[in-house]
Design an enzyme around this catalytic site. Structure first.
Site, short mmCIF file in Angstrom:
data_model
loop_
_atom_site.label_atom_id
_atom_site.label_comp_id
_atom_site.label_asym_id
_atom_site.label_seq_id
_atom_site.Cartn_x
_atom_site.Cartn_y
_atom_site.Cartn_z
N THR A 9 0.86 -1.19 0.00
CA THR A 9 0.00 0.00 0.00
C THR A 9 0.89 1.24 0.00
OG1 THR A 9 -1.67 -1.17 1.29
CG2 THR A 9 -1.86 1.23 1.17
N LYS A 68 -7.14 1.90 -2.90
CA LYS A 68 -6.76 1.30 -1.62
C LYS A 68 -6.74 2.36 -0.51
CE LYS A 68 -5.06 -1.42 1.47
NZ LYS A 68 -6.05 -2.17 2.26
N LYS A 126 0.02 5.27 8.37
CA LYS A 126 0.62 5.62 7.07
C LYS A 126 -0.47 5.78 6.01
CE LYS A 126 1.68 2.08 4.83
NZ LYS A 126 1.05 1.10 3.93
#
Ligand SMILES: NC(=O)C1=CN([C@@H]2O[C@H](COP(=O)(O)OP(=O)(O)OC[C@H]3O[C@@H](n4cnc5c(N)ncnc54)[C@H](OP(=O)(O)O)[C@@H]3O)[C@@H](O)[C@H]2O)C=CC1
Ligand SMILES: O=CC(=O)O
Length: 293
Positions: free
Chosen positions: A97, A172, A240
């Protein structure tokens, strides 16, 4: 299935995903920064290579599952990295990701060497990875998508091809931004129920019966009540993702006050030393905000 598939990054997700490939008869060559993490895969039939470059040299295409943008870039661009052996006829599939800029940088570098690039981040955590039930959000070179589909079919329950590089990364991040915000609202609800004299297990039962029932509340609720945060999805990675999703919001002038508040809670949790625990440990930061440094 005769071709050798490379796999870089054997953390929580990479280990489960590469194990699935081996179990389904793929020939897999693995590498991990901490090399000892390769041992278990080798015991199950994987081959081992000393560097990312050595994996790429051996394999028709190589999959990566790394923690964040800096890890994804380092494995491609650093000495002994992916680029050193990338050439025409080879493919690179990054399932980490990351943000779309990182993915684009990697894509440009791979294609400038004649290789094909696909980003393919996944939705679903440790258990779906172990069970081959991930949702794969691919974008980039369609030819490589088709080549990698047999592997995706083993690792996931559904693969989507979303077009140009960046679309998989963005999809995502949007999904995880929603997930992180939901987990914060859920944490506040558990605390509100508890502090106002309600039974939290009864709250879970009520939620599960209604229109906002979902697998995450069902799975994480009981363990949050028990303060059990064994990592399936490490909190530092969720933070993150919130950070990268907020940056995407900045770029597109999308106001996201709910996500921004959720990000603060994940940051607070990291400052409390909870970054390596499961992302549901944000509950502790919501419960005890004064514990942050
Ligand atoms: N866990 C989950 O539920 C999910 C995670 N993801 C995403 O998948 C990715 C991997 O997650 P997960 O497996 O949980 O993470 P882990 O923290 O368990 O594993 C991270 C992996 O990245 C490697 N790594 C970290 N930094 C570097 C570096 N500088 N150079 C080379 N390798 C590096 C680690 O190597 P080493 O062993 O040496 O530390 C390890 O193999 C992340 O992007 C995450 O956001 C997506 C969906 C679900
Ligand atoms: O990125 C995490 C997930 O559960 O999906």
């Amino acid at each position: 299935m005769g071709e050798e598939v490379g796999f870089l990054g054997l953390g929580i997700m990479g280990k489960a995903m590469s194990m699935n490939l081996i179990r389904h008869g793929f020939k897999v060559t693995v590498w991990n920064r901490t090399l000892s993490r390769c041992d278990e895969l080798v015991e199950h039939g994987a081959s081992f290579a000393e560097t990312p470059a050595a994996v790429v040299k051996k394999c028709k295409y190589t999959i990566a599952m790394l923690s964040d943008p800096s890890a994804a870039l380092s494995v491609v661009f650093d000495k002994d990295g992916v680029l050193e052996q990338m050439c025409s006829g080879k493919g690179y599939v990054d399932m980490s990701t990351v943000d779309s800029d990182t993915s684009s940088k990697i894509s440009e570098a791979i294609t400038s060497k004649g290789g094909c690039f696909l980003e393919a981040p996944v939705s679903g955590s440790k258990k779906p990875a172990e069970d081959g039930q991930l949702v794969i959000l691919a974008a980039g070179e369609k030819k490589l998508y088709e080549e990698a589909l047999p592997a995706f079919d083993v690792m996931g329950k559904k693969s989507l091809f979303l077009g140009q590089v960046g679309n998989g990364a963005k999809m995502k991040l949007v999904v995880n931004m929603i997930m992180g915000s939901m987990l914060n609202a859920f944490s506040e609800g558990l605390i509100l129920a508890d502090k106002s004299g309600l039974n939290t297990q009864t709250l879970l039962d009520v939620l599960d019966l209604g229109g906002i029932a979902n697998p995450m509340f069902k799975m994480k609720g009981p363990t949050m009540i028990q303060k059990s945060y064994s990592p399936a999805f490490p909190l530092k990675h969720q933070q993150k993702d919130m950070r990268l999703a907020l940056a995407l919001g900045d770029e597109n002038a999308v106001s996201m006050p709910v996500a921004a508040a959720a990000n603060e809670a994940f940051k607070k949790a990291r400052s409390m030393g909870l970054g390596d625990l499961d992302f549901s440990a944000v509950y502790e930061a919501v419960k005890f905000p004064e514990n942050s440094s």
